[in-house]
Design an enzyme around this catalytic site. Structure first.
Site, PDB file in Angstrom:
ATOM      1  CE  LYS A 158      -4.180   1.762   2.251  1.00  0.00           C
ATOM      2  NZ  LYS A 158      -4.972   2.047   1.059  1.00  0.00           N
TER       3      LYS A 158
HETATM    4  N1  PMP Z   1      -7.624  -1.318  -3.262  1.00  0.00           N
HETATM    5  C1  PMP Z   1      -7.101  -0.092  -3.059  1.00  0.00           C
HETATM    6  C2  PMP Z   1      -6.338   0.564  -4.149  1.00  0.00           C
HETATM    7  C3  PMP Z   1      -7.294   0.565  -1.824  1.00  0.00           C
HETATM    8  O1  PMP Z   1      -6.789   1.785  -1.621  1.00  0.00           O
HETATM    9  C4  PMP Z   1      -8.049  -0.081  -0.819  1.00  0.00           C
HETATM   10  C5  PMP Z   1      -8.274   0.610   0.490  1.00  0.00           C
HETATM   11  N2  PMP Z   1      -7.213   0.378   1.373  1.00  0.00           N
HETATM   12  C6  PMP Z   1      -8.571  -1.353  -1.080  1.00  0.00           C
HETATM   13  C7  PMP Z   1      -8.333  -1.944  -2.306  1.00  0.00           C
HETATM   14  C8  PMP Z   1      -9.352  -2.091  -0.034  1.00  0.00           C
HETATM   15  O2  PMP Z   1      -8.503  -2.472   1.015  1.00  0.00           O
HETATM   16  P1  PMP Z   1      -9.033  -2.611   2.512  1.00  0.00           P
HETATM   17  O3  PMP Z   1     -10.265  -3.408   2.476  1.00  0.00           O
HETATM   18  O4  PMP Z   1      -7.921  -3.284   3.220  1.00  0.00           O
HETATM   19  O5  PMP Z   1      -9.282  -1.215   3.012  1.00  0.00           O
END
Ligand code: PMP
Length: 288
Positions: free
Chosen positions: A157
């Site tokens: 991330k």
């Molecule tokens: N894809 C992207 C690009 C994101 O920014 C997020 C949000 N963090 C997600 C998927 C979903 O991830 P999560 O459920 O862990 O928030």
């Protein structure tokens, strides 16, 4: 309207709580020039952070994938997250842990740069409004594709991976949509600018295999909730033209939670029984 830098409250920065307006960095911060930054997005419900352990683990993993080590323990980061929620008196809000390379060096190489960390939190009850949640989101197609795993650290991330997310989201909003669906570099359905995608085919739940984009924590949670309801969950490569046969579609994310989609370009979906059930189950779980 005041910006995010001009607020009351406190932010945890490099090991201590500082007044909100004093949580600053220098313009020669490495991360600002070269994207050497990773972050998390967490949500607090009734003052408690949902899946804090999973988010903290992903923050450390993201940093490791970019080749740097966060100079705090996972317990210290978790304590910082809890402390900013408490000290800013947040009941239902969003928590943003961040780790980045500082101004100790300048140039593409990172040797000598210090890893800094911060955690901020603010009130943020809903990402999409009530109407969108009831009637479903309108998505368009993004012209940007999620990069191949050998062209970017796609499991991280990392801030740099959000450059095309911002371009996609801005383009979508400019054209009157809530967000955009991005394909991957092979042309398979990937995700939106900040959430994972799910589709209902003949009562089964299908979701793209996360082999070049974030395997969301909400995504995993919703897959478990669906299985508990006896719904078959299938991870696979999905071609965009298959969406013509999907009866329902929705997205999942920490900020977005479970939100129905009513259209993606030419493809239309119902806000049907599967998404309604999973929205209710997710709501109950995060508030339990
Ligand atoms: N894809 C992207 C690009 C994101 O920014 C997020 C949000 N963090 C997600 C998927 C979903 O991830 P999560 O459920 O862990 O928030």
């Amino acid at each position: 309207m005041t910006g995010f830098e001009d607020r009351d409250g406190v932010i945890w920065l490099d090991g201590k709580m500082v007044p909100w307006r004093e949580a600053r960095v220098h313009v020669l911060t490495h991360a600002l020039h070269y994207g050497s930054s990773v972050f998390e997005g967490e949500r607090a419900y009734n003052g408690r952070i949902f899946k804090l352990r999973e988010h903290t683990a992903r923050l450390f993993k993201s940093a490791e994938l970019l080749g740097f080590t966060i100079p705090y323990s996972t317990a210290e980061i978790e304590e910082a997250c809890k402390a900013v929620v408490k000290e800013n008196k947040i009941s239902n809000g969003y928590i943003r842990p961040l780790a980045w390379l500082g101004p100790e060096t300048m140039g593409v190489a990172t040797k000598g740069a210090k890893v800094h960390a911060a955690v901020a939190a603010w009130d943020w009850p809903s990402y999409y409004g009530k109407e969108a949640r009831e009637q479903g989101l309108r998505l368009t197609h993004s012209k940007w594709a999620r990069p191949a795993p050998n062209t970017a650290p796609t499991a991280s991330k990392a801030a740099g991976l959000y450059m095309i997310a911002s371009l996609s989201k801005d383009m979508a909003e400019r054209d009157g949509f809530n967000d955009a669906m991005m394909l991957d570099w092979r042309g398979y359905v990937a995700e939106t600018s900040s959430a994972n995608l799910f589709f209902v085919f003949n009562g089964e739940l299908h979701t793209p295999t996360p082999d070049c984009f974030l395997d969301g924590i909400t995504r995993r949670t919703v897959m478990d909730l669906a299985r508990k309801r006896g719904i078959t969950v299938i991870e696979r490569h999905i071609k965009p033209e298959e969406l013509a046969r999907a009866s329902e579609a929705f997205l999942t994310g920490t900020a977005a939670e479970v939100t129905p989609i009513r259209e993606i370009g030419e493809y239309k979906f119902a806000v049907g029984p599967v998404v309604k059930q999973l929205m209710a189950d997710y709501h109950e779980l995060v508030n339990s």
